[in-house]
Design an enzyme around this catalytic site. Structure first.
Site, PDB file in Angstrom:
ATOM      1  N   HIS B  53       0.823  -1.207   0.000  1.00 54.40           N
ATOM      2  CA  HIS B  53       0.000   0.000   0.000  1.00 54.40           C
ATOM      3  C   HIS B  53       0.856   1.256   0.000  1.00 54.40           C
ATOM      4  O   HIS B  53       1.946   1.277   0.567  1.00 54.40           O
ATOM      5  CB  HIS B  53      -0.893   0.022   1.238  1.00 54.40           C
ATOM      6  CG  HIS B  53      -1.983  -0.993   1.194  1.00 54.40           C
ATOM      7  ND1 HIS B  53      -3.222  -0.728   0.666  1.00 54.40           N
ATOM      8  CD2 HIS B  53      -2.009  -2.277   1.600  1.00 54.40           C
ATOM      9  CE1 HIS B  53      -3.975  -1.817   0.758  1.00 54.40           C
ATOM     10  NE2 HIS B  53      -3.266  -2.772   1.328  1.00 54.40           N
ATOM     11  N   CYS B 412       2.523 -25.076 -17.224  1.00 57.09           N
ATOM     12  CA  CYS B 412       1.762 -23.818 -17.215  1.00 57.09           C
ATOM     13  C   CYS B 412       2.652 -22.640 -16.810  1.00 57.09           C
ATOM     14  O   CYS B 412       2.537 -21.560 -17.351  1.00 57.09           O
ATOM     15  CB  CYS B 412       0.574 -23.895 -16.271  1.00 57.09           C
ATOM     16  SG  CYS B 412      -0.547 -25.242 -16.615  1.00 57.09           S
TER      17      CYS B 412
END
Ligand SMILES: Cc1cc2nc3c(=O)[nH]c(=O)nc-3n(C[C@H](O)[C@H](O)[C@H](O)COP(=O)(O)OP(=O)(O)OC[C@H]3O[C@@H](n4cnc5c(N)ncnc54)[C@H](O)[C@@H]3O)c2cc1C
Ligand SMILES: Cc1cc2nc3c(=O)[nH]c(=O)nc-3n(C[C@H](O)[C@H](O)[C@H](O)COP(=O)(O)OP(=O)(O)OC[C@H]3O[C@@H](n4cnc5c(N)ncnc54)[C@H](O)[C@@H]3O)c2cc1C
Ligand code: SF4
Lengths: 418, 492, 127
Positions: B53, B412
């Protein structure tokens, strides 16, 4: 390792890739190379050790490994070259490939034409949004099949199977044959996903309960799976309150669908069809990138390996003709469309002058006399049923297609009751 | 484990324990970190939004408001030397009407008071020019350029790994059972665990959602934790580019805080919900929760397709009733330190909390331990190679040097056998730990393809049979036995 | 003897026809629903002595894989399937294994051989 140049490069040595190799050699390509990431050839059929293959191709019923053994021998005789332990990890838009192999390192393969034959992968639990915890003991049916049939391990003692795709049905019987218990197979839809013979010989034979319009709505257990909650669903496939029940189990297998494996195709800028999840093709198995061809489960998920092999041969042949510069040039473009009861079909475009077979699957089963057809007036066949689990074939005559007025640019397939 | 003696025992190897351990490893101290889990991170540090943040969200004057912007800066500084992935993506708080506009103004002011750089409010049109998939209903947005996303797995490992390089000992599957106190109860002398005792004059409580129960062992009942669940979906990388930045919405009476975020690996993360629950271990997901996630996310980015979800998960916030972090050194028993109730933005704040705690301990616990800088301290470490991210040339070189780097195990996420072997060498013992280290199994097939291969490599490298390999420790055995033997399991 | 109508699904090929089979004891009087003659054969066998082809794996020592797939060369009586599975579970076959190799002749006295369905090489010496 030195970089390589070949006429036709093929990615994947399952039924599609092996057959494509044969097709390419038979059509005259000199250097045909199949790249396979596994240490052995055969693709997914290495782990499909049950009989059920070859009725079309060899007129007898073989197990997956036996079926592939025959094709691989044919390919060796035809002069197809194979490289195993070779993962293609990048494809450029010209169809050239980046490969890695523990012995040879990273190398580049350029080809005049490339065939995609990477097969498909299974839909995981996350993709179907079953809430709950994430303990051990949850596998896709194909993963469990590999564990049991190739590695020799048991995934669980008491198993619940979600989804009635063929792999799940086959695994139900397989686990029972190894002495474990299967508590039941639960299918969200009101009809079975797999072949009827598999319901009969894999479930009914062993008294394994089969529930339609029911699904797993919650997974329980912190370390190892302890149980699942199942519930009935309504027409909109939402769980019906009050129908929940708990089933103790330590293993949940998912047979909830297969998805064509097209990461490489996307990298190369090949157009992918929204419904099939595979490349958009014309009847030459050619993708939107002219030098790139595709066949097998990478295009559309087939229920029979025999058809995959047949398509593979044809795709390989066309790739070889393209490599030699003698593939028929497009004469016009007709778009294929699916009608109301069509879920998937391939190819999507018709550009040449010859006969064409279109494969398609229906959305809903029709368990009575019905017809499959192509409008305007190109094909019609009566059938005793159509089922979502089984592919249908539509045969279009080249002459009839040529005779269509210029203004007709689309044809439509469908299946309906008669 | 026989009894051992340390200077400091840290209970909990979440981001708070990890950053503190690394900070302490710069001194000549014997430090132990214990965690009851078998692979880390396991608590809130494992399952969260992974947002670093900017720091506009917290009321000036709270501990959170002090720590958050400092933590943000520290992550930016440490990402290179500690080799964890931090993606500078910035964030938007989106408003949908005039009330929201007022809320955004307030956040702007708050942010400026907290010394957050670069904040500005932009119009919906400007937003959509930069973020074409943002909802047409958004009228304004607060832009915070210093907001970033982190690979939270890698970050915790990085701090712990570097601490271990500098001599810190990590004990996994080691649960604090009781605090050992002097006879008069005035001082801490160590901890009792399920695997024996560790003696130390200082014990740090970094036990996350359990931190109130640990504090209770020291007689501290000044706070309690309300475990608050947050559920998420992870979406396929294919739609990772739907957003370039982290998207928040202004809170509404109906729901608050569903965000849409890119992850450090370019997946799309949507969530979390916020539901208070009694259980401290239950991180399951619910149908209602996941439905709320989808609704909330589509309010911000309407075109999110549901069929692109690859998995769902949930994390538990350690929300303290006191509403602020509990960072202190107790008078009695002396030697007990709280880094407790580290709620959001706790991940962001952790490195700042660690620095602060060291200063606090130097000041208050000088009689018990002495902080002498360790001249051999190494401030950097390397993660296992991230094969997928390397250039073709680098891939080529690595694969030639070690053929195991030419063997793909997870297709993947393009993880090679070389990476997996290295992760095992560096401490990974379970399928989950391999995933945390390397991302094998974190992709769209969720281990369907690589699961059997990872189990195989773990068994081979650890010299055990495949049946002994667990998914995540404890009773989570991956397989239940061998076929063939299975028929005769009742016999002999 | 009383006449009964059994319903069953023919498993001889992927079509899976729904058969209605009129029987008297173990004698088939009439079959409906089949699309080809094999459906009748199937119904008759199913009533008299149901059989199935059995496919499993056998343990291998020193092979590239720890197990090798095998099958019964012909169909075996359905009621013996579990006995056969247990019998095969006791075996360990040394690598290499060749496709078609007889692993267990005349399994459980059925007269049917268990044969390998793939080639399995021996494990290479680790370098
Ligand atoms: C579990 C399962 C059970 C089935 N059971 C039956 C049955 O009973 N009867 C029946 O008729 N059909 C069955 N099918 C369907 C049939 O097997 C498939 O249609 C057929 O195998 C598809 O062949 P393919 O060559 O397209 O794909 P695959 O057989 O999947 O082969 C693809 C190959 O490509 C390789 N590959 C992929 N990506 C790369 C890369 N990047 N680089 C190198 N190599 C790569 C893979 O390793 C694999 O070997 C089953 C399918 C599955 C998945
Ligand atoms: C849904 C959600 C979203 C969030 N989003 C963000 C965000 O975007 N940005 C941000 O900055 N912060 C965010 N947070 C907050 C952040 O994740 C936490 O503040 C931070 O991870 C707390 O770290 P911790 O080390 O205190 O606790 P944890 O990570 O929970 O670690 C505590 C550890 O203690 C161990 N432990 C507990 N009891 C014992 C015992 N008796 N013995 C041994 N070991 C024990 C546990 O096993 C655990 O490993 C979020 C939190 C949640 C839940
Ligand atoms: S009756 Fe013939 S067509 Fe029908 S399932 Fe049996 S073998 Fe197949």
């Amino acid at each position: 390792m030195a970089d390589m140049q070949v006429d036709v490069a093929i990615i994947g040595a399952g039924p599609a890739g092996v057959a494509a190799g044969i097709g390419a050699r038979e059509a005259g390509a000199e250097d045909v190379l199949v790249l396979e990431r596994d240490w052995d050839l055969g693709g997914i059929l290495q782990q499909c050790i049950h009989p059920g293959f070859g009725l079309h191709a060899f007129k007898e019923e073989l197990t997956g490994p036996e079926y592939m053994h025959r094709w691989i021998e044919r390919a060796h005789k035809a002069g197809v070259a194979f490289l195993t332990n070779s993962m293609v990890f990048k494809m450029e838009s010209d169809g050239s490939l980046w490969v890695m192999n523990p012995e040879k390192g990273v190398f580049h393969v350029t080809a005049k034409a490339t065939v995609l034959a990477m097969g498909c992968r299974e839909r995981p639990l996350g993709a179907i949004n079953v809430p709950g915890s994430r303990p051990s003991g949850i596998f896709t049916a194909g993963t469990a099949q590999r564990f049991v049939n190739m590695e020799g391990y048991m995934p669980g003692h008491r198993t619940v199977i979600l989804g009635s795709g063929d792999i799940g049905l086959i695994m139900a019987r397989r686990l029972v044959w190894e002495g474990a218990r299967v508590e039941g197979v639960f299918e969200l839809m009101p009809w079975a996903g797999g072949l009827r013979r598999n319901i009969a010989q894999c479930l009914n034979d062993y008294g394994i309960p089969f529930y339609l319009s029911q699904t797993v709505i919650q997974v329980h257990g912190r370390d190892r799976l302890e149980g699942v909650t199942v519930a009935g669903v309504d027409e909109k496939r939402r769980p019906v309150a009050g129908t929940e029940r708990y089933i103790a189990c330590d293993c949940l297998l998912l047979a909830v669908g297969l998805i064509p494996e097209n990461e490489l195709s996307r990298m190369a800028g090949v157009d992918i069809h929204a419904a099939t999840g595979g490349p958009v093709l014309n009847e030459f198995y050619q993708t939107s990138r002219p030098s790139i061809f595709a066949a097998g489960n990478v295009v559309i998920v087939y229920d029979l390996a025999d058809w995959v092999s047949q398509e593979g041969v044809a795709a390989g042949r066309n790739a070889a003709l393209y490599a030699a510069g003698i593939l028929e040039k497009p004469v016009r473009r007709i778009e294929v469309r699916g009608g109301r009861n069509v879920r998937l079909f391939s190819p999507q475009n018709i550009v040449g002058s010859g006969d064409v077979t279109v494969y398609f699957r229906v959305l809903r089963p029709i368990e009575k006399r019905c017809r499959i057809f192509a409008e305007p007036g190109l094909f019609e066949r009566r059938q005793r049923y159509v089922r979502p689990g089984e592919m249908n074939e539509i045969h279009l005559k080249g002459a009839a297609l040529q005779a269509l007025p210029e203004t007709v640019t689309t044809i439509t397939l469908d299946a309906e009751e008669v | 484990m026989t009894d051992k003696t340390f200077d400091i025992v840290i209970v909990g190897a979440g981001i708070v324990g990890a950053t503190l351990a690394r900070e302490l490893s710069a001194y000549s101290l014997r430090v132990a970190v214990i965690d009851k889990a078998s692979d880390i991170p396991s608590g809130a540090s494992r399952a969260n939004s992974a947002m670093i943040h900017a720091g506009y969200d917290d009321q000036p004057g709270t501990i959170k408001a002090d720590f958050c912007p400092i933590g943000n800066r520290l992550y930016h500084e440490l990402a290179a030397p500690l080799d964890f992935t931090l993606k500078e993506c910035g964030s938007y708080v989106c408003g949908f009407d005039d009330d929201d506009r007022i809320h955004l103004e307030k956040l702007l002011e708050q942010g400026r008071a907290n010394r957050v750089p670069g904040l500005e409010i932009i119009s919906g049109e400007t937003l959509r020019r930069r973020e074409p998939y943002a909802s047409g209903d958004i009228t304004h947005a607060l832009r915070a350029p210093t907001g970033a996303v982190i690979n939270n797995f890698e970050a915790v490992l990085a701090f712990i790994d570097n601490a271990q390089q500098n001599g810190v000992e990590l004990f996994l599957e080691t649960e604090l059972k009781d605090l050992l106190l002097s006879a008069d109860g005035a001082e801490v002398v160590g901890v009792a665990t399920n695997r024996g005792r560790l003696f130390a004059p200082v014990v740090v409580n970094a036990a996350g959602v359990y931190s109130d129960l640990v504090a209770r062992m020291a007689g501290d009942d000044s706070f309690f934790i309300r475990p608050t669940r947050g559920e998420y979906y992870i979406m396929d990388k294919r739609i990772g580019s739907l957003v370039n930045s982290f998207f928040f919405a202004c809170p509404t009476p109906k729901g608050k805080g569903i965000t849409v975020a890119p992850t450090a690996e370019n997946n799309l993360l949507i969530g979390p919900t916020s539901i208070v629950q009694p259980g401290r271990d239950d991180t399951s997901t619910t149908a209602d929760g996941l439905a709320e996630v989808i609704d909330g996310a589509r309010r911000l980015i309407p075109s999110i397709p549901l069929n692109m979800a690859i998995t769902a998960f949930s994390g538990l916030r350690a929300n303290p009733d006191t509403k602020d972090f509990i960072v202190n050194v107790l008078e009695r028993p002396l030697g007990f330190v709280n880094a407790a109730g580290i709620k959001s933005p706790g991940f962001t704040s952790a490195p700042a909390i660690a620095c602060h705690l060291v200063e606090l301990m130097k000041d208050r616990l000088a009689k018990r331990i002495s902080f002498i800088p360790d001249p051999t301290f190494i401030p950097e470490r390397k993660h296992t190679p991230r094969f997928e991210m390397l250039s073709l040339e680098e891939k080529r070189r690595l694969a030639e040097a070690d053929p195991r780097y030419a063997q793909i195990v997870c297709r993947c996420e393009m993880v090679t056998e070389g990476q997996i072997v290295e992760a095992i060498t560096r401490g990974a013992r379970t399928v989950a730990a391999v995933k945390i280290w390397t991302r094998a199994g974190a992709g769209r097939c969720q281990g369907g393809f690589c699961g059997p291969r990872v189990v195989d490599i773990l068994a081979r490298e650890l010299g055990v049979s495949c049946e002994e390999i667990t998914r995540h420790g404890g009773h989570s055995r991956y397989l239940v036995g061998k076929t063939k033997d299975y028929w005769f399991r009742g016999e002999n | 003897m009383e006449e009964r109508v059994l319903s069953m699904i023919c498993v001889s090929c992927p079509v899976g026809c729904d058969l209605r089979v009129r029987v008297q004891g173990k004698k088939v009087l009439d079959v409906e629903g089949h699309s080809c003659p094999r459906g009748i054969d199937f119904a008759e066998a199913e009533v008299a002595n149901p059989t199935r082809v059995f496919a499993t794996t056998v343990r291998v020592s020193g092979g590239k894989l720890p197990v090798c797939p095998v099958r019964s060369r012909q169909a075996v009586p359905k009621e013996r399937l579990f006995d056969i599975s247990k019998e095969v579970a006791r075996l360990v076959v040394p690598a290499p294994v060749d496709i078609g190799q007889v692993i267990l002749p005349d399994v459980c006295g059925t007269g049917v051989d268990i044969v390998a369905t793939r080639d399995l090489k021996a494990k290479e010496e680790s370098a």
